[in-house]
Design an enzyme around this catalytic site. Structure first.
Site, PDB file in Angstrom:
ATOM      1  N   CYS A 168       1.054  -1.217   0.028  1.00  0.00           N
ATOM      2  CA  CYS A 168      -0.082   0.010   0.029  1.00  0.00           C
ATOM      3  C   CYS A 168       0.884   1.323  -0.074  1.00  0.00           C
ATOM      4  CB  CYS A 168      -0.786   0.100   1.071  1.00  0.00           C
ATOM      5  SG  CYS A 168      -2.086  -1.328   1.202  1.00  0.00           S
TER       6      CYS A 168
ATOM      7  N   HIS B 166      -3.380   7.402   2.276  1.00  0.00           N
ATOM      8  CA  HIS B 166      -3.728   5.906   1.713  1.00  0.00           C
ATOM      9  C   HIS B 166      -5.176   5.616   2.344  1.00  0.00           C
ATOM     10  CE1 HIS B 166      -4.305   1.674   0.827  1.00  0.00           C
ATOM     11  NE2 HIS B 166      -3.629   1.362   2.002  1.00  0.00           N
TER      12      HIS B 166
ATOM     13  N   ASN C 241     -10.226  -0.293   0.130  1.00  0.00           N
ATOM     14  CA  ASN C 241      -8.650  -0.087   0.097  1.00  0.00           C
ATOM     15  C   ASN C 241      -8.112  -0.809  -1.169  1.00  0.00           C
ATOM     16  OD1 ASN C 241      -6.045  -0.294   0.561  1.00  0.00           O
ATOM     17  ND2 ASN C 241      -6.140  -1.357   2.760  1.00  0.00           N
TER      18      ASN C 241
HETATM   19  O1  UT7 Z   1      -3.678  -0.837   3.806  1.00  0.00           O
HETATM   20  C1  UT7 Z   1      -3.318  -1.383   4.977  1.00  0.00           C
HETATM   21  C2  UT7 Z   1      -3.752  -2.657   5.180  1.00  0.00           C
HETATM   22  N1  UT7 Z   1      -4.760  -2.769   6.034  1.00  0.00           N
HETATM   23  C3  UT7 Z   1      -5.355  -1.932   7.094  1.00  0.00           C
HETATM   24  O2  UT7 Z   1      -4.958  -0.908   7.153  1.00  0.00           O
HETATM   25  C4  UT7 Z   1      -6.202  -2.697   8.008  1.00  0.00           C
HETATM   26  C5  UT7 Z   1      -6.239  -2.008   9.457  1.00  0.00           C
HETATM   27  N2  UT7 Z   1      -7.267  -2.733  10.173  1.00  0.00           N
HETATM   28  C6  UT7 Z   1      -8.471  -2.590   9.971  1.00  0.00           C
HETATM   29  O3  UT7 Z   1      -8.938  -1.732   9.275  1.00  0.00           O
HETATM   30  C7  UT7 Z   1      -9.555  -3.208  11.097  1.00  0.00           C
HETATM   31  O4  UT7 Z   1      -8.541  -3.928  12.095  1.00  0.00           O
HETATM   32  C8  UT7 Z   1     -10.406  -4.218  10.448  1.00  0.00           C
HETATM   33  C9  UT7 Z   1     -11.404  -3.700   9.592  1.00  0.00           C
HETATM   34  C10 UT7 Z   1      -9.610  -5.194   9.599  1.00  0.00           C
HETATM   35  C11 UT7 Z   1     -11.067  -5.109  11.586  1.00  0.00           C
HETATM   36  O5  UT7 Z   1     -11.569  -4.193  12.444  1.00  0.00           O
HETATM   37  P1  UT7 Z   1     -11.332  -4.035  14.051  1.00  0.00           P
HETATM   38  O6  UT7 Z   1     -12.224  -3.233  14.515  1.00  0.00           O
HETATM   39  O7  UT7 Z   1      -9.852  -3.970  14.418  1.00  0.00           O
HETATM   40  O8  UT7 Z   1     -11.904  -5.605  14.376  1.00  0.00           O
HETATM   41  P2  UT7 Z   1     -11.499  -6.789  14.996  1.00  0.00           P
HETATM   42  O9  UT7 Z   1     -10.696  -7.514  14.345  1.00  0.00           O
HETATM   43  O10 UT7 Z   1     -10.838  -6.185  16.449  1.00  0.00           O
HETATM   44  O11 UT7 Z   1     -12.637  -7.713  15.324  1.00  0.00           O
HETATM   45  C12 UT7 Z   1     -13.625  -7.238  16.421  1.00  0.00           C
HETATM   46  C13 UT7 Z   1     -14.853  -8.230  16.411  1.00  0.00           C
HETATM   47  C14 UT7 Z   1     -14.264  -9.619  16.457  1.00  0.00           C
HETATM   48  O12 UT7 Z   1     -15.438 -10.511  17.193  1.00  0.00           O
HETATM   49  P3  UT7 Z   1     -15.266 -10.830  18.896  1.00  0.00           P
HETATM   50  O13 UT7 Z   1     -13.948 -11.421  18.797  1.00  0.00           O
HETATM   51  O14 UT7 Z   1     -15.140  -9.358  19.325  1.00  0.00           O
HETATM   52  O15 UT7 Z   1     -16.702 -11.452  18.941  1.00  0.00           O
HETATM   53  C15 UT7 Z   1     -14.223 -10.136  15.295  1.00  0.00           C
HETATM   54  O16 UT7 Z   1     -14.700 -11.632  14.793  1.00  0.00           O
HETATM   55  O17 UT7 Z   1     -15.463  -8.233  15.058  1.00  0.00           O
HETATM   56  C16 UT7 Z   1     -15.415  -9.567  14.322  1.00  0.00           C
HETATM   57  N3  UT7 Z   1     -15.306  -9.157  13.012  1.00  0.00           N
HETATM   58  C17 UT7 Z   1     -16.471  -8.911  12.026  1.00  0.00           C
HETATM   59  N4  UT7 Z   1     -17.720  -8.923  12.337  1.00  0.00           N
HETATM   60  C18 UT7 Z   1     -18.600  -8.689  11.303  1.00  0.00           C
HETATM   61  C19 UT7 Z   1     -13.956  -9.101  12.274  1.00  0.00           C
HETATM   62  N5  UT7 Z   1     -14.492  -8.880  10.946  1.00  0.00           N
HETATM   63  C20 UT7 Z   1     -15.838  -8.916  11.091  1.00  0.00           C
HETATM   64  C21 UT7 Z   1     -16.919  -8.646   9.798  1.00  0.00           C
HETATM   65  N6  UT7 Z   1     -18.084  -8.781  10.147  1.00  0.00           N
HETATM   66  N7  UT7 Z   1     -16.495  -8.508   8.675  1.00  0.00           N
END
Ligand code: UT7
Length: 333
Positions: free
Chosen positions: A117, A256, A286
């Site tokens: 990225c 980005h 993204n």
């Molecule tokens: O270009 C650079 C590359 N990438 C990035 O910049 C990504 C940076 N990170 C992010 O954007 C975020 O971390 C994500 C959008 C990927 C995830 O969001 P988050 O707020 O960090 O969620 P998390 O991974 O901490 O998950 C929180 C909860 C979990 O459930 P529990 O364990 O709390 O019950 C996940 O299982 O949300 C759940 N979860 C979802 N629920 C519904 C994770 N993905 C999803 C989903 N839909 N798509």
């Protein structure tokens, strides 16, 4: 020439190309356990484009063609074509050679550059280095991605985030201020975000005749999120200090487009109005190395960017890698 003025690369044209196919959150919720509400709240993304007929090459060519057209130059004036991509159609010939042929840029040398990225930003810095050193006069810089082809569409932690597309800028040597970029890599954090390896493309067959599993993008979203929110404000401060500028001198921060919460957090940490941080990730997700030039093109075509304004571009992503650059906008629309 004013004493402060040197030869620098000035953006003379921009372009972008995104696939026709729109995939919205509701449709994703039809095949993985997620919801439109969750995706919007946690990422800001509402829809993204998915390459079906389009390819990394075809989108790069179209974005590049638009940038050349706006610059009003002939393709044979281009000295160099740089394509940032982490999702080329083929490993070689490189995407840039395909663009060179398609545009009829007979005098240009072309190569691809992969810094995930951060790729567009690093390619932009590379182009500036060739221009300020006097080696090149005219450089086409493109970010193009078909990242949907590397995504595991059963993994809700990653598939909701990414989209495909390409953006381009045409840089030409002109009198102007040369800014020093700030750019960093930290390979020790590489495991946080990985893509398929070449060795995994050579499929092996196990003793039962089953093919080995194809690899996809893996991501520790939380780690990448925290890295971005910590490092991006720091590198913006760093690039400003390097160039004896202040936050107040900057009209637009073009980041980005990874996640709206990352952009919000960066603005908050810098105590800046979020209005200075344009976003279009709600429509495209993204798009990795394409996100900055797609956004630049949109701001340019809408007439948001005014001649004489100062921009900071900031990229971050797998590597880990991150950086920021300053530029003076010089296009009049
Ligand atoms: O270009 C650079 C590359 N990438 C990035 O910049 C990504 C940076 N990170 C992010 O954007 C975020 O971390 C994500 C959008 C990927 C995830 O969001 P988050 O707020 O960090 O969620 P998390 O991974 O901490 O998950 C929180 C909860 C979990 O459930 P529990 O364990 O709390 O019950 C996940 O299982 O949300 C759940 N979860 C979802 N629920 C519904 C994770 N993905 C999803 C989903 N839909 N798509």
């Amino acid at each position: 020439m004013n004493k402060e003025q040197t030869i620098t690369g000035v953006i003379r044209g921009t372009g972008a190309c995104v696939p026709k196919r729109i995939l919205d959150n509701k449709e994703i919720a039809g095949f993985v356990d997620t919801s439109d509400e969750w995706i919007r709240e946690r990422t800001g993304v509402r829809r993204r484009r998915i390459a079906e007929k389009e390819t990394t090459v075809s989108m790069a060519c179209e974005a590049g063609r638009q940038a050349v057209e706006e610059a009003g130059i002939s393709p044979d004036e281009i000295d160099m074509i740089l394509v940032a991509t982490g999702s080329p159609d083929q490993i070689f010939p490189c995407t840039a050679c395909r663009v060179q042929e398609a545009l009829g840029a007979d005098g240009a040398v072309g190569f691809d550059l992969n810094a995930a990225c951060s790729g567009f930003l690093f390619a932009y810095n590379t182009a500036q280095a060739y221009i300020t050193s006097g080696i090149c006069r005219t450089v086409l810089v493109i970010g193009s991605e078909s990242i949907s082809r590397l995504v595991d569409w059963t993994d809700r932690g990653t598939c909701i985030l990414f989209g495909d597309g390409a953006g381009a800028v045409l840089l030409q040597a002109a009198e102007g201020k040369t800014y020093r970029p700030a750019a960093h890599s930290d390979g020790s954090g590489g495991a946080a975000l990985t893509g398929p390896g070449v060795r995994n493309r050579i499929r092996s067959i196990d003793k039962d005749g089953r093919e080995s599993k194809t690899e996809y993008i893996t991501m520790n979203g939380k780690d990448v999120f925290q890295f971005a929110v910590r490092k991006v404000p720091q590198v913006i401060q760093e690039v400003l200090e390097r160039n004896e500028l202040f936050l107040e001198d900057i009209d637009w921060f073009v980041l980005h487009q990874a996640n709206a919460r990352i952009v919000d957090a960066v603005a908050r940490r810098l105590r800046l109005d979020i209005g200075k941080f344009p976003m279009n990730l709600q429509d495209y997700g993204n798009t990795s190395s394409a996100s900055i030039p797609i956004l630049l093109n949109e701001l340019n075509r809408k007439g948001v960017l005014k001649k004489g304004q100062k921009l900071v571009l900031a990229g971050f992503g797998a590597g880990l890698s991150w950086g920021a650059s300053v530029l003076d906008w010089d296009l009049e629309r």
